[in-house]
Design a protein around this motif. Structure first.
Motif, PDB file in Angstrom:
ATOM      1  N   TYR A  64      13.005  16.155 -24.617  1.00  0.00           N
ATOM      2  CA  TYR A  64      13.413  17.503 -24.231  1.00  0.00           C
ATOM      3  C   TYR A  64      13.316  17.624 -22.722  1.00  0.00           C
ATOM      4  O   TYR A  64      12.445  17.022 -22.111  1.00  0.00           O
ATOM      5  CB  TYR A  64      12.488  18.557 -24.858  1.00  0.00           C
TER       6      TYR A  64
ATOM      7  N   VAL B 256       9.449  13.156 -26.918  1.00  0.00           N
ATOM      8  CA  VAL B 256       8.701  13.700 -28.055  1.00  0.00           C
ATOM      9  C   VAL B 256       8.652  12.712 -29.218  1.00  0.00           C
ATOM     10  O   VAL B 256       7.632  12.593 -29.896  1.00  0.00           O
ATOM     11  CB  VAL B 256       9.330  15.040 -28.494  1.00  0.00           C
TER      12      VAL B 256
ATOM     13  N   PRO C 256      -1.539  15.822 -35.296  1.00  0.00           N
ATOM     14  CA  PRO C 256      -1.987  16.978 -34.520  1.00  0.00           C
ATOM     15  C   PRO C 256      -0.814  17.818 -34.021  1.00  0.00           C
ATOM     16  O   PRO C 256       0.321  17.343 -34.004  1.00  0.00           O
ATOM     17  CB  PRO C 256      -2.748  16.357 -33.340  1.00  0.00           C
ATOM     18  N   SER C 257      -1.124  19.029 -33.619  1.00  0.00           N
ATOM     19  CA  SER C 257      -0.107  19.930 -33.087  1.00  0.00           C
ATOM     20  C   SER C 257       0.532  19.294 -31.852  1.00  0.00           C
ATOM     21  O   SER C 257      -0.148  18.716 -31.019  1.00  0.00           O
ATOM     22  CB  SER C 257      -0.792  21.243 -32.727  1.00  0.00           C
ATOM     23  N   GLY C 258       1.848  19.364 -31.782  1.00  0.00           N
ATOM     24  CA  GLY C 258       2.561  18.810 -30.638  1.00  0.00           C
ATOM     25  C   GLY C 258       2.866  17.328 -30.729  1.00  0.00           C
ATOM     26  O   GLY C 258       3.401  16.741 -29.796  1.00  0.00           O
ATOM     27  N   SER C 259       2.551  16.709 -31.874  1.00  0.00           N
ATOM     28  CA  SER C 259       2.755  15.257 -31.993  1.00  0.00           C
ATOM     29  C   SER C 259       4.206  14.884 -32.313  1.00  0.00           C
ATOM     30  O   SER C 259       4.571  13.724 -32.267  1.00  0.00           O
ATOM     31  CB  SER C 259       1.812  14.675 -33.049  1.00  0.00           C
ATOM     32  N   GLY C 260       5.024  15.887 -32.672  1.00  0.00           N
ATOM     33  CA  GLY C 260       6.440  15.598 -32.935  1.00  0.00           C
ATOM     34  C   GLY C 260       6.854  15.749 -34.384  1.00  0.00           C
ATOM     35  O   GLY C 260       7.977  15.407 -34.747  1.00  0.00           O
ATOM     36  N   LYS C 261       5.978  16.300 -35.210  1.00  0.00           N
ATOM     37  CA  LYS C 261       6.270  16.418 -36.649  1.00  0.00           C
ATOM     38  C   LYS C 261       7.510  17.278 -36.913  1.00  0.00           C
ATOM     39  O   LYS C 261       8.407  16.872 -37.650  1.00  0.00           O
ATOM     40  CB  LYS C 261       5.075  17.040 -37.397  1.00  0.00           C
ATOM     41  N   SER C 262       7.517  18.466 -36.320  1.00  0.00           N
ATOM     42  CA  SER C 262       8.663  19.366 -36.556  1.00  0.00           C
ATOM     43  C   SER C 262       9.942  18.775 -35.978  1.00  0.00           C
ATOM     44  O   SER C 262      11.013  18.920 -36.569  1.00  0.00           O
ATOM     45  CB  SER C 262       8.424  20.733 -35.918  1.00  0.00           C
ATOM     46  N   THR C 263       9.809  18.123 -34.845  1.00  0.00           N
ATOM     47  CA  THR C 263      10.989  17.498 -34.233  1.00  0.00           C
ATOM     48  C   THR C 263      11.565  16.447 -35.180  1.00  0.00           C
ATOM     49  O   THR C 263      12.791  16.386 -35.375  1.00  0.00           O
ATOM     50  CB  THR C 263      10.595  16.865 -32.882  1.00  0.00           C
TER      51      THR C 263
HETATM   52  P1  ADP Z   1       4.468  19.394 -34.040  1.00  0.00           P
HETATM   53  O1  ADP Z   1       5.410  19.843 -35.088  1.00  0.00           O
HETATM   54  O2  ADP Z   1       3.810  18.096 -34.353  1.00  0.00           O
HETATM   55  O3  ADP Z   1       3.476  20.443 -33.659  1.00  0.00           O
HETATM   56  P2  ADP Z   1       6.777  19.538 -32.364  1.00  0.00           P
HETATM   57  O4  ADP Z   1       7.726  18.552 -32.887  1.00  0.00           O
HETATM   58  O5  ADP Z   1       6.997  20.979 -32.682  1.00  0.00           O
HETATM   59  O6  ADP Z   1       5.306  19.085 -32.736  1.00  0.00           O
HETATM   60  O7  ADP Z   1       6.734  19.415 -30.781  1.00  0.00           O
HETATM   61  C1  ADP Z   1       6.451  18.193 -30.113  1.00  0.00           C
HETATM   62  C2  ADP Z   1       6.525  18.440 -28.613  1.00  0.00           C
HETATM   63  O8  ADP Z   1       7.866  18.737 -28.267  1.00  0.00           O
HETATM   64  C3  ADP Z   1       5.676  19.600 -28.158  1.00  0.00           C
HETATM   65  O9  ADP Z   1       5.144  19.223 -26.909  1.00  0.00           O
HETATM   66  C4  ADP Z   1       6.690  20.720 -28.003  1.00  0.00           C
HETATM   67  O10 ADP Z   1       6.290  21.654 -27.034  1.00  0.00           O
HETATM   68  C5  ADP Z   1       7.948  19.978 -27.582  1.00  0.00           C
HETATM   69  N1  ADP Z   1       9.176  20.644 -28.033  1.00  0.00           N
HETATM   70  C6  ADP Z   1       9.548  20.865 -29.317  1.00  0.00           C
HETATM   71  N2  ADP Z   1      10.727  21.480 -29.404  1.00  0.00           N
HETATM   72  C7  ADP Z   1      11.121  21.668 -28.124  1.00  0.00           C
HETATM   73  C8  ADP Z   1      12.272  22.265 -27.527  1.00  0.00           C
HETATM   74  N3  ADP Z   1      13.244  22.796 -28.271  1.00  0.00           N
HETATM   75  N4  ADP Z   1      12.340  22.279 -26.176  1.00  0.00           N
HETATM   76  C9  ADP Z   1      11.367  21.741 -25.428  1.00  0.00           C
HETATM   77  N5  ADP Z   1      10.247  21.157 -25.914  1.00  0.00           N
HETATM   78  C10 ADP Z   1      10.128  21.123 -27.240  1.00  0.00           C
END
Ligand code: ADP
Ligand code: ADP
Length: 228
Positions: free
Chosen positions: A12, A21, A40-47
């Motif tokens: 990103y 990410v 952990p939070s921010g590890s890229g799971k949702s991405t």
């Molecule tokens: P998780 O689901 O494990 O908490 P995310 O996949 O949501 O992690 O996010 C991983 C990293 O990518 C985080 O640092 C988050 O801030 C960043 N991130 C996620 N989506 C975006 C986006 N649309 N734009 C910029 N940074 C993003």
């Protein structure tokens, strides 16, 4: 293999705010299995989940879902992929507030050529007695049950769940997980759950642990403890 993720990378931002990410993530999942992505939070799971769900593009690598290489799809085809292949469940339910339980499910029923039976589904998810209520009249667990029914009425091949128990207390979380397990068994739906609830580990066929955008552990769970 039902799901094959190969060496995906995702960043990103640009310049100083550039963040990588996902750094070369590969994994597989068999059809009809239930899997959790932990980390952990921010590890890229949702991405990762959003990439598999065709909500977000990856920079590199491939994602094949039931023979469909989704990284190669045009925007229009991605919409059809989401509509025809997938069901989504989120932490905060995202129900339509001015529609009843039944109507929330019906919206998705009408969008589908071969939906599951609405009433059977309401019954399976314990929603029959709540079918004419509005979301604000329901507990969090009941709202999530409605969201599950709405996702399932399309009879999706893959159910993607982002922190499905994140807003629920222990008892309701357990209830939702038992239901997801039931859905997986009764409908044969492949289920992929993102969570940091490590208690889910014992209830799924496969565990993927992710840290700093890389897979740390990826293993099958040989001893599933049935919930409930
Ligand atoms: P998780 O689901 O494990 O908490 P995310 O996949 O949501 O992690 O996010 C991983 C990293 O990518 C985080 O640092 C988050 O801030 C960043 N991130 C996620 N989506 C975006 C986006 N649309 N734009 C910029 N940074 C993003
Ligand atoms: P989760 O609770 O599942 O880890 P987040 O609350 O981190 O998810 O993110 C929710 C949504 O916001 C995701 O779809 C993600 O892509 C987006 N997002 C996360 N971090 C950022 C960010 N730094 N900038 C822009 N969008 C982000």
């Amino acid at each position: 293999m039902f799901l094959e993720v190969r060496e995906i990378e995702k960043s990103y931002g640009t310049g100083e705010s550039h963040t990588k990410v996902l750094r070369g993530v590969s994994t597989t999942l068999e059809r009809g299995k239930m899997c959790i992505i932990l980390g952990p939070s921010g590890s890229g799971k949702s991405t990762l989940l959003n990439a598999i769900g065709g909500l977000d593009r990856v920079d590199k690598g491939s994602i094949v879902v039931d023979g469909l290489d989704i990284a190669k799809l045009e925007q229009k085809e991605l919409v059809l992929y989401r509509k025809n292949y997938l069901g989504f469940i989120f932490q905060f339910y995202h129900l339509v507030p001015n529609l009843t339980v039944k109507e929330n499910i019906q919206v998705c029923e009408y969008l589908t050529s071969s939906p599951l039976d609405l009433y059977e589904l309401q019954d399976a998810l314990g929603l029959t007695e709540h079918q004419n209520k509005f979301p604000f009249q329901l507990s969090g667990g009941q709202q999530q049950r409605c969201a599950i029914a709405r996702a399932l009425v399309k009879n999706p091949r893959l159910l993607l769940c982002d922190e499905p128990t994140g807003a629920l207390d222990y008892t309701m979380s357990k209830e939702i997980l038992v239901l997801l397990e039931k859905v997986n068994q009764d409908y044969g739906t492949t289920v992929l759950i993102v969570s940091h609830n490590i208690a889910i580990k014992d209830m799924v066929h496969k565990v993927i642990e992710i840290k700093d955008g890389k897979i740390e552990k990826d293993y099958r769970n040989e001893t599933i403890i049935p919930a409930g």
